[in-house]
Design a protein around this motif. Structure first.
Motif, PDB file in Angstrom:
ATOM      1  N   THR A 163      28.771  37.176  35.069  1.00 37.56           N
ATOM      2  CA  THR A 163      29.947  36.347  34.960  1.00 37.56           C
ATOM      3  C   THR A 163      30.898  36.297  35.953  1.00 37.56           C
ATOM      4  O   THR A 163      30.843  36.965  36.963  1.00 37.56           O
ATOM      5  N   LEU A 215      33.944  36.302  35.816  1.00 37.60           N
ATOM      6  CA  LEU A 215      35.145  37.053  35.503  1.00 37.60           C
ATOM      7  C   LEU A 215      35.724  37.884  36.630  1.00 37.60           C
ATOM      8  O   LEU A 215      36.679  38.688  36.867  1.00 37.60           O
ATOM      9  N   PHE A 216      34.575  38.196  37.539  1.00 43.37           N
ATOM     10  CA  PHE A 216      34.833  39.365  38.821  1.00 43.37           C
ATOM     11  C   PHE A 216      35.866  38.586  39.366  1.00 43.37           C
ATOM     12  O   PHE A 216      36.630  39.093  39.895  1.00 43.37           O
ATOM     13  N   GLN A 217      35.599  37.111  39.789  1.00 44.05           N
ATOM     14  CA  GLN A 217      36.499  36.444  40.738  1.00 44.05           C
ATOM     15  C   GLN A 217      37.718  36.000  39.775  1.00 44.05           C
ATOM     16  O   GLN A 217      38.785  35.801  40.767  1.00 44.05           O
ATOM     17  N   ASN A 218      37.679  35.606  38.696  1.00 41.94           N
ATOM     18  CA  ASN A 218      38.819  35.087  37.717  1.00 41.94           C
ATOM     19  C   ASN A 218      38.900  35.822  36.559  1.00 41.94           C
ATOM     20  O   ASN A 218      38.745  35.107  35.464  1.00 41.94           O
ATOM     21  N   PRO A 219      39.540  36.733  36.501  1.00 42.92           N
ATOM     22  CA  PRO A 219      39.852  37.674  35.478  1.00 42.92           C
ATOM     23  C   PRO A 219      41.040  37.300  34.598  1.00 42.92           C
ATOM     24  O   PRO A 219      41.755  37.619  34.507  1.00 42.92           O
ATOM     25  N   TYR A 229      38.858  40.713  28.908  1.00 44.65           N
ATOM     26  CA  TYR A 229      37.696  40.961  28.649  1.00 44.65           C
ATOM     27  C   TYR A 229      37.117  42.152  29.542  1.00 44.65           C
ATOM     28  O   TYR A 229      36.184  42.395  30.189  1.00 44.65           O
ATOM     29  N   HIS A 230      38.004  43.233  29.279  1.00 42.39           N
ATOM     30  CA  HIS A 230      38.053  44.443  30.034  1.00 42.39           C
ATOM     31  C   HIS A 230      36.389  45.128  29.810  1.00 42.39           C
ATOM     32  O   HIS A 230      35.956  45.634  31.077  1.00 42.39           O
ATOM     33  N   THR A 250      33.612  42.525  31.357  1.00 43.94           N
ATOM     34  CA  THR A 250      33.699  42.423  32.842  1.00 43.94           C
ATOM     35  C   THR A 250      33.222  43.579  33.549  1.00 43.94           C
ATOM     36  O   THR A 250      32.466  43.521  34.529  1.00 43.94           O
TER      37      THR A 250
END
Length: 254
Positions: A147, A149-153, A157-158, A161
């Motif tokens: 995902t 979401l590592f770069q853009n959390p 979505y804890h 992620t």
């Protein structure tokens, strides 16, 4: 192993619906034999196998159950031939709607564990089941799905992620260990996809907002991400391992 995709038998976890089904169709289009793993979506998996034709078959197994995965790989080999490529796409139950996800104050270890058991445990089980097949092919391919979401959390979505971050770590350490055997291990990290069963719960304005912020001007589709997975399975990627390729239209940079 530098087999063309048309000579490969590919195992895709969680392939009955959504992104997994798009990946299955992409490999079938290129001539691969496709093993469609599913857990609960029997009807969808069988329909997809029928759609693809005799080069595909559906195989039930809980990817987080090591014994079930080993037994599934035996059945795959007997039906479609020795697998050369394992794609770990399976996702524990999840709804991509930030308003419905738990904040940190309400999050429990069981929430994280449920995601990790499938994301990381499933990858480990698949890699272990592939070991004799790596030997037969003098190498192989492993591709995990991550995902951006590592770069853009930007959403809470804890659990999702954190599990995918652990999967990225396993991807890189596995690449180091399996490299001498001719096995490449890479991750394709997507953003929000338009549209899968999981992302169908995402409000429409969120899709529009992401499209506005993305250089390509639209939200990535499952088919677009699936084509990137093909690259890592192909001979063209023979010198690439331990990498994470973000496929989200340029929204974030790795």
């Amino acid at each position: 192993m530098n087999l063309p995709i048309s000579d490969q038998t590919v195992v895709i976890s969680g392939a009955a619906r959504g992104l997994g089904a798009a990946i299955a169709r992409a490999f079938a289009r290129e001539g691969a034999r496709v093993a469609i793993n599913y857990h609960r979506s029997e009807q969808a998996a069988n329909a997809l196998a029928k759609e693809i034709g005799p080069a595909a078959a559906a195989f039930p197994a809980d990817i987080s159950n090591a014994d079930a995965v080993m037994e599934m790989f035996d059945r795959i080999e007997a039906t479609l031939g020795s697998p050369s490529t394992f794609i770990h796409n399976a996702l524990a139950d999840f709804v991509f709607n930030g308003d419905q996800r738990k904040q940190l104050a309400d999050l429990s270890w069981s929430d994280l564990n449920a995601q990790t058991a499938v994301a990381v445990g499933g990858a480990l089980n698949g890699i272990q089941a592939m070991q004799p097949h790596f030997a037969k092919h003098n190498g192989g391919r492993v591709i995990t799905i991550g995902t951006n979401l590592f770069q853009n959390p930007v959403v809470p979505y804890h659990d999702y992620t954190a599990a995918k971050a652990a999967l990225m770590a396993l991807t890189r350490t596995a690449a180091k260990e399996l490299g001498p055997a001719g096995v490449t291990v890479n991750m394709v990290a997507g953003g929000l996809l338009r549209t899968t069963d999981a992302s169908a719960a995402t409000p429409e304005f969120v899709f529009d907002l992401i499209a506005e912020q993305t250089p390509l001007g639209h939200v990535t589709t499952p088919a677009e991400l699936a084509d990137a997975v093909l690259f890592f399975a192909s001979p063209w990627a023979r010198a690439v391992t331990g990498q994470t390729l973000v496929v989200d239209g340029g929204l974030v940079c790795d």
